[in-house]
Design an enzyme around this catalytic site. Structure first.
Site, short mmCIF file in Angstrom:
data_model
loop_
_atom_site.label_atom_id
_atom_site.label_comp_id
_atom_site.label_asym_id
_atom_site.label_seq_id
_atom_site.Cartn_x
_atom_site.Cartn_y
_atom_site.Cartn_z
N GLY A 156 56.67 13.60 51.40
CA GLY A 156 57.71 14.10 50.50
C GLY A 156 59.12 13.66 50.76
O GLY A 156 60.07 14.36 50.40
N GLU A 190 55.04 21.46 51.54
CA GLU A 190 55.05 21.71 50.10
C GLU A 190 54.91 20.42 49.31
O GLU A 190 54.33 20.40 48.22
CB GLU A 190 56.32 22.47 49.70
CG GLU A 190 57.55 21.66 49.39
CD GLU A 190 58.10 20.90 50.59
OE1 GLU A 190 58.70 19.83 50.39
OE2 GLU A 190 57.92 21.37 51.72
N ASP A 191 55.44 19.32 49.85
CA ASP A 191 55.36 18.04 49.15
C ASP A 191 53.92 17.59 48.97
O ASP A 191 53.49 17.19 47.88
CB ASP A 191 56.16 16.98 49.91
CG ASP A 191 55.90 17.03 51.42
OD1 ASP A 191 54.90 17.64 51.84
OD2 ASP A 191 56.69 16.44 52.17
N ASN A 192 53.15 17.68 50.05
CA ASN A 192 51.75 17.28 49.99
C ASN A 192 50.94 18.18 49.07
O ASN A 192 50.07 17.72 48.33
CB ASN A 192 51.15 17.29 51.40
CG ASN A 192 49.79 16.65 51.47
OD1 ASN A 192 48.79 17.30 51.19
ND2 ASN A 192 49.73 15.39 51.83
N ALA A 211 51.69 17.42 45.38
CA ALA A 211 50.95 16.22 44.98
C ALA A 211 49.47 16.52 44.79
O ALA A 211 48.86 16.08 43.81
CB ALA A 211 51.14 15.13 46.04
#
Length: 464
Positions: free
Chosen positions: A233, A275-277, A280
């Site tokens: 992210g 949270e980024d993973n 996605a």
């Protein structure tokens, strides 16, 4: 020798033969994956054409809201943030978000806003607690105030080239023919992290050697094969209208009797550390959409990172991944050059009598050559010969040999430290805050007396 002894010896030989075949097959598979990453790095990153969106009128391109979370004076902060103001794109706005009005990053932001008065930029002060993830809490107000559907979330320690946004929007929208085919729509565009050390400490060199070679190679390979979501992210573009339809459970949004116990949208991802993973993964699994890499890199400024900083950073993300993708994390040591090379060397000796020492030398020479070429593709130039070349190669070797012991250590716990707080990672990568990072015990306490936080959002303290 009795018949029973012969029988035992025969069975042992058969087992050794089978294991040798398995080891060699696995070696070829991992090497092939690395070659996929190497080849795609050459194809994608050695030519970065100028997007036609760069010179189009503002009314002819989709608007983009850029969200940059800040906390403290990160390494290279002025240049990192300035790279957002100098994007060759006619229709975007920038939101800088900080937790409180005394944050040191605000001085840098205000200087840049005064320097670039024609760029629409706004500062949002004050977090809104929607979960345990401080980055999500920092960004949620900007997320809600964003004027445009396309969001570009970019970390404060990242610098990008002027054409990055335009090329990323190109990748997000896709060519006109893509919408007329059966290809799944691109819901997220991300960028490979490329580290550059602003201070030449041992941890910084290790981080450079890791991110710019092995990590980049496998990251590009996994996204080229594209059997599942694989996203970091540092710099991501996606649509707010898509995020508002997912919640991080990774259950198809079209399923009957679907409920949303955590709500939907960006706030729902505040319960995750990565949270980024998870965003996605949610776009991939819940909406059945796909990701794409642009031909740009996210230049990740690495400041004064010690060996201890590097160690604990790797430990943190292994522990998070363990609770998100257990099988992949268990297999991780068998993708590293040291273990896979040792296994293949013994297999070749057993099957063909090939000298172990000779194979190990050839193996590491091949691995290093591939990784250095990946570096050249991302950087736009090879490593210059001389002292820096040898320093980089030394850091590369050290990184390779540290990978397995760090993995062993990390697998023994579930507590992680981030932004001065301690969390315990639970199922699916969710975390629970368990207090400040001051009273660690057991395995996690080892080396903590040397550790100082060096994460993206840690404030630098001053003495009045």
């Amino acid at each position: 020798m009795s018949d029973s002894d012969l029988d035992v010896e025969g069975k042992a030989s058969s087992v050794a033969f089978v294991l040798s075949i398995v080891a060699l097959t696995w070696y070829v598979f991992i090497l092939s994956l690395g070659l996929i990453g190497w080849w795609n790095a050459r194809k994608r990153y050695r030519l970065r054409p100028r997007s036609p969106l760069s010179s189009a009128p503002a009314s002819a391109v989709p608007g983009v809201s850029v969200l940059r979370p800040l906390k403290g004076l990160d390494a290279n902060l002025y240049e990192n943030l300035e790279s957002t103001f100098t994007q060759e794109y006619p229709n975007y706005e920038i939101f800088f978000t900080v937790e409180d009005e005394y944050d040191q990053a605000l001085g840098v932001v205000r200087d840049l806003i005064a320097k670039y008065p024609n760029v629409k930029a706004e500062v949002i002060i004050g977090e809104e607690v929607v979960g345990v993830n401080p980055k999500v809490n920092n960004l949620i107000k900007a997320y809600r105030q964003a004027s445009h559907d396309i969001l570009w979330v970019i970390d404060s320690n990242v610098m990008v080239a002027p054409g990055t946004l335009a090329r990323s929007v190109d990748a997000l929208d896709g060519p006109p023919s893509a919408t007329q085919s059966s290809r799944r729509r691109i819901a997220l565009v991300h960028h490979v992290p490329f580290a550059f050390a602003t201070e030449r400490t041992i941890g910084s060199r290790l981080e450079e050697a890791f991110l710019n070679t092995n990590h980049a190679k496998m990251y590009i390979a996994l996204n080229s094969v594209a059997v599942d979501s694989c996203v970091v992210g540092k710099s991501n573009l996606y649509r707010k209208s898509d995020i508002d339809r997912v919640d991080g459970t990774l259950k198809p949004a079209t399923a009957s009797n679907r409920d949303y116990p955590h709500g939907k949208g960006f706030a729902a991802f505040g319960r995750f550390l990565a949270e980024d993973n998870m965003i996605a993964g949610a776009l991939w699994h819940e909406l059945d959409l796909r990701h794409d890499l642009s031909c740009d890199v996210a230049k990740n400024a690495v400041g004064n990172m010690s060996l201890s900083d590097y160690f604990w950073r790797r430990v943190r993300w292994i522990r998070v991944r363990k609770h998100m993708v257990l099988v992949a994390t268990l297999l991780e040591p068998f993708t590293e050059s040291v273990l896979v090379g040792i296994l293949a060397s013994f297999a070749l000796r057993h099957l063909f009598g090939f000298p172990i020492w000779l194979f190990i030398c050839l193996h590491f020479a091949l691995w290093l050559s591939i990784d250095l070429d990946v570096y050249a593709s991302l950087a736009g130039h090879p490593l210059p010969p001389g002292a820096d070349w040898w320093m980089f190669v030394g850091a590369w070797l050290m990184r390779e040999f540290l990978a397995f012991p760090i993995w062993v250590f990390a697998m023994g716990g579930s507590v992680v430290s981030w932004r001065g707080n301690r969390y315990i990672v639970v199922k699916t990568g969710e975390v629970k805050k368990i207090g400040p990072d001051t009273e660690s015990s057991g395995w996690f306490n080892w080396g903590s007396w040397r550790r100082k936080t060096n994460d993206n959002y840690e404030r630098l303290q001053t003495i009045d």
